[in-house]
Design a protein around this motif. Structure first.
Motif: not given
Length: 320
Positions: A134-139, A162-167, A169-173, A198-201
């Motif tokens: 759920s945290n990932a969906v929020r991000q 980087f903040e945008i892509i962290r939220n 794309t990277a948050s779900l992985l 997962g975040e780094k990937v």
């Protein structure tokens, strides 16, 4: 067959069955749309990350399969809603749900998928896994809205990118890997470590996606597409920060006012190449990849680790 596919051969068959069950609906229209979506699912990268992260930390169980299904439900929901937001008629070379059933149905289908995911976890008391995802969906929502807000002014800093892509794309992985780890270990330290992995990937994955816009490979989206949509990606941000003021003004003017002119877009693509924007983005992508691999190398060397390493390398070496 890849290492990861051979390691997960049986598990992926079981997952497929469970995912089909998870999306079933009593409403005929919904069930028809669900079958359409299931038949056009992508590479299943995220469920594979869930299952391999789980295997790295213990033995796959029912909670792991629910985590993988939840990830796929949430990811599919965000894609269905994305196509509405972007008014996109295609998804992976096929008609999108939005193209076939339009806005109202697509929004409700996305909502249905979110609800099914919530219930799948709540009905089995998978509270920690639900919290992670759920945290990932929020991000993801925050990332999309930040991108929309910032894109209007075309003055994105690298930090904001980087903040945008962290939220986005990277948050779900990150949550996928964390959920997999928690499902077999219930260990918060391992969960955190796999989440960082997962975040780094995910960061490397998104930079690779952005780089496709500057390539000529057949990848299912036209070259210069991000520029036409006024999306500022890393190669362009780097270029805007390094070229002289008049070139910068010219590039911004083209993106704002002439983004449908093929010659003008080619001019921008060439400028990005000349300025070293592509090389810079590749270096950043490879750094994230190497950081992910370094986390993996803290675990014992076995087939599961090799499978995850292969998936990491796929994210940066893929041709589509």
């Amino acid at each position: 067959m890849t290492i990861s596919q051979s390691i997960l051969h049986e598990e992926l068959v079981i997952f497929e069955k469970k995912f089909k069950e998870a999306v079933k609906s009593q409403a005929p229209l919904l069930d028809r749309i669900m079958r359409f979506i299931v038949n056009r699912k992508g590479k299943q990268l995220r469920p594979m990350f869930v299952l391999l992260s789980a295997k790295l930390c213990g033995n796959i169980n029912e909670s792991t399969y629910r985590a993988a299904s939840l990830v796929e439900l949430l990811h599919t929901a965000t894609l269905v809603h994305d196509d509405v937001v972007d008014e996109s008629l295609e998804r992976r070379g096929f008609f999108s749900t939005y193209a076939l059933w339009k806005t109202k149905v697509s929004v409700l289908v996305g909502d249905y998928l979110f609800a099914k995911g919530l219930l799948l976890s709540l009905d089995h008391n998978d509270f920690r896994i639900l919290q992670l995802l759920s945290n990932a969906v929020r991000q993801i929502s925050e990332g999309e809205l930040t991108q929309m807000e910032k894109s209007r002014f075309l003055n994105l800093s690298e930090e904001i990118y980087f903040e945008i892509i962290r939220n986005k794309t990277a948050s779900l992985l990150a949550s996928s890997c964390a959920a997999g780890a928690f499902s077999t270990s219930s260990d918060e330290v391992l969960t955190e470590k796999l989440g960082q992995f997962g975040e780094k990937v995910g960061m490397a994955f998104q930079i690779k996606d952005d780089l496709f816009d500057y390539g000529t490979e057949e990848i299912g989206k036209p070259t210069g597409n991000d520029l036409k949509e006024k999306k500022l990606t890393l190669p362009l941000i780097y270029t805007l920060n390094t070229v002289d003021k008049s070139t910068r003004r010219e590039i911004i003017y083209i993106i704002k006012n002439q983004n449908r002119d093929k010659q003008k877009i080619k001019y921008v693509l060439d400028k990005v190449n000349e300025a070293g924007g592509i090389r810079y983005a590749e270096e950043k992508m490879n750094r994230y990849r190497d950081e992910a691999l370094a986390i993996l190398h803290e675990f014992d060397d076995n087939d599961v680790r090799k499978g995850l390493e292969e998936l990491v390398r796929f994210t940066t070496d893929r041709k589509y």
